[in-house]
Motif scaffolding. Structure first.
Motif, mmCIF file in Angstrom:
data_model
loop_
_atom_site.group_PDB
_atom_site.id
_atom_site.type_symbol
_atom_site.label_atom_id
_atom_site.label_comp_id
_atom_site.label_asym_id
_atom_site.label_seq_id
_atom_site.Cartn_x
_atom_site.Cartn_y
_atom_site.Cartn_z
ATOM 1 N N ALA A 60 -41.170 -7.105 31.944
ATOM 2 C CA ALA A 60 -41.226 -8.373 32.674
ATOM 3 C C ALA A 60 -39.826 -8.768 33.135
ATOM 4 O O ALA A 60 -39.627 -9.172 34.288
ATOM 5 N N SER A 61 -38.863 -8.610 32.259
ATOM 6 C CA SER A 61 -37.481 -8.963 32.578
ATOM 7 C C SER A 61 -36.936 -8.091 33.717
ATOM 8 O O SER A 61 -36.320 -8.590 34.672
ATOM 9 N N VAL A 62 -37.178 -6.785 33.634
ATOM 10 C CA VAL A 62 -36.729 -5.870 34.689
ATOM 11 C C VAL A 62 -37.453 -6.198 35.994
ATOM 12 O O VAL A 62 -36.840 -6.224 37.068
ATOM 13 N N GLY A 63 -38.744 -6.485 35.906
ATOM 14 C CA GLY A 63 -39.501 -6.864 37.096
ATOM 15 C C GLY A 63 -38.911 -8.096 37.767
ATOM 16 O O GLY A 63 -38.754 -8.134 38.991
ATOM 17 N N ALA A 76 -47.409 -10.655 36.155
ATOM 18 C CA ALA A 76 -48.333 -11.363 35.271
ATOM 19 C C ALA A 76 -48.048 -10.947 33.838
ATOM 20 O O ALA A 76 -47.809 -9.770 33.565
ATOM 21 N N MET A 77 -48.051 -11.924 32.954
ATOM 22 C CA MET A 77 -47.901 -11.654 31.522
ATOM 23 C C MET A 77 -49.175 -12.125 30.831
ATOM 24 O O MET A 77 -49.468 -13.311 30.805
ATOM 25 N N MET A 78 -49.922 -11.159 30.329
ATOM 26 C CA MET A 78 -51.198 -11.440 29.679
ATOM 27 C C MET A 78 -51.038 -11.227 28.166
ATOM 28 O O MET A 78 -50.433 -10.249 27.741
ATOM 29 N N THR A 79 -51.588 -12.140 27.395
ATOM 30 C CA THR A 79 -51.559 -11.997 25.941
ATOM 31 C C THR A 79 -53.000 -11.956 25.422
ATOM 32 O O THR A 79 -53.915 -12.457 26.080
ATOM 33 N N THR A 98 -39.872 -18.539 27.655
ATOM 34 C CA THR A 98 -39.056 -18.492 28.869
ATOM 35 C C THR A 98 -39.632 -17.486 29.865
ATOM 36 O O THR A 98 -39.775 -17.798 31.054
ATOM 37 N N LEU A 99 -39.971 -16.290 29.387
ATOM 38 C CA LEU A 99 -40.555 -15.280 30.280
ATOM 39 C C LEU A 99 -41.873 -15.777 30.873
ATOM 40 O O LEU A 99 -42.132 -15.585 32.064
ATOM 41 N N GLN A 100 -42.690 -16.433 30.048
ATOM 42 C CA GLN A 100 -43.976 -16.926 30.547
ATOM 43 C C GLN A 100 -43.780 -17.974 31.647
ATOM 44 O O GLN A 100 -44.601 -18.082 32.547
ATOM 45 N N GLN A 101 -42.685 -18.724 31.579
ATOM 46 C CA GLN A 101 -42.394 -19.703 32.625
ATOM 47 C C GLN A 101 -41.851 -19.035 33.889
ATOM 48 O O GLN A 101 -42.050 -19.543 34.989
ATOM 49 N N GLN A 102 -41.166 -17.899 33.725
ATOM 50 C CA GLN A 102 -40.528 -17.237 34.869
ATOM 51 C C GLN A 102 -41.478 -16.353 35.670
ATOM 52 O O GLN A 102 -41.275 -16.170 36.870
ATOM 53 N N VAL A 103 -42.487 -15.787 35.018
ATOM 54 C CA VAL A 103 -43.402 -14.890 35.724
ATOM 55 C C VAL A 103 -44.329 -15.693 36.626
ATOM 56 O O VAL A 103 -44.404 -16.920 36.541
#
Length: 186
Positions: A60-63, A76-79, A98-103
């Motif tokens: 996700a970070s690299v994306g 998209a970040m799915m849990t 933080t990642l969930q807010q950025q994606v």
């Protein structure tokens, strides 16, 4: 129409990566960037990953870092369940948040908190069925947590055209050499 690619793999501890300054992390991100660029050049428009500490968060970070060059990229970040990560250390919970807010999109496949392993199985099937291919940083010769996601992706590949690419331990070793050479040349 573009492709949706599921990216998953080992947890940080399975790769002995501890902290953002770990030199192994630079190599893994180097590999992920190369894999994602290859997918983007082959018409990927959605990177779909999970929230696990390790390859999923790093992807996700690299994306996010690739969006400057590929503005069409959506992430998209799915849990697998509603309270995913709640038992983690505070700094790891903060990184996930933080990642969930950025994606571009973040959801859980189950609206319920963790109840059983069935949610994890359902999650893996959901990820495979709602994507067009997968990239794993996973080596079946070195079994780890991603083995169930890997199995779900390969089961999907047996049902339809669903390319599953993997970065093996040998690939990581090769990438470490390439990365070291690139650093020397700069």
């Amino acid at each position: 129409m573009g492709k949706r690619i599921w990216v998953s793999g080992y947890r940080a501890w399975e790769l002995n990566v501890y902290g953002d300054q770990d030199p192994k992390l630079a190599v893994i991100k180097y590999v992920l960037k190369a894999q994602l660029r290859q997918e983007l050049d082959a018409d990927m428009d959605w990177l779909i990953t999970g929230g696990e500490l390790g390859v999923e968060q790093w992807a996700a970070s690299v994306g996010l870092s690739l969006k400057a060059d590929y503005p069409e990229l959506q992430i998209a970040m799915m849990t697998p369940y509603a309270d995913f990560g709640h038992q983690w250390q505070e700094n790891n919970q903060a990184t996930l948040a933080t990642l969930q807010q950025q994606v571009d999109f973040a959801r859980s496949t189950s609206t319920r908190p963790y109840e059983s392993g069935r949610q994890l199985g359902a999650y893996n099937r959901f990820m495979a069925q709602h994507t067009d291919g997968a990239v794993f940083v996973y080596d079946p010769e070195f079994v780890g947590k991603p083995q169930y996601a890997w199995a779900a992706a390969n089961a999907e590949a047996n049902r339809r055209e669903y390319p599953v690419r993997n970065v093996s331990m040998l690939d990581l070793e090769d990438a470490a050499r390439d990365y070291a050479e690139q650093q020397r040349d700069e």
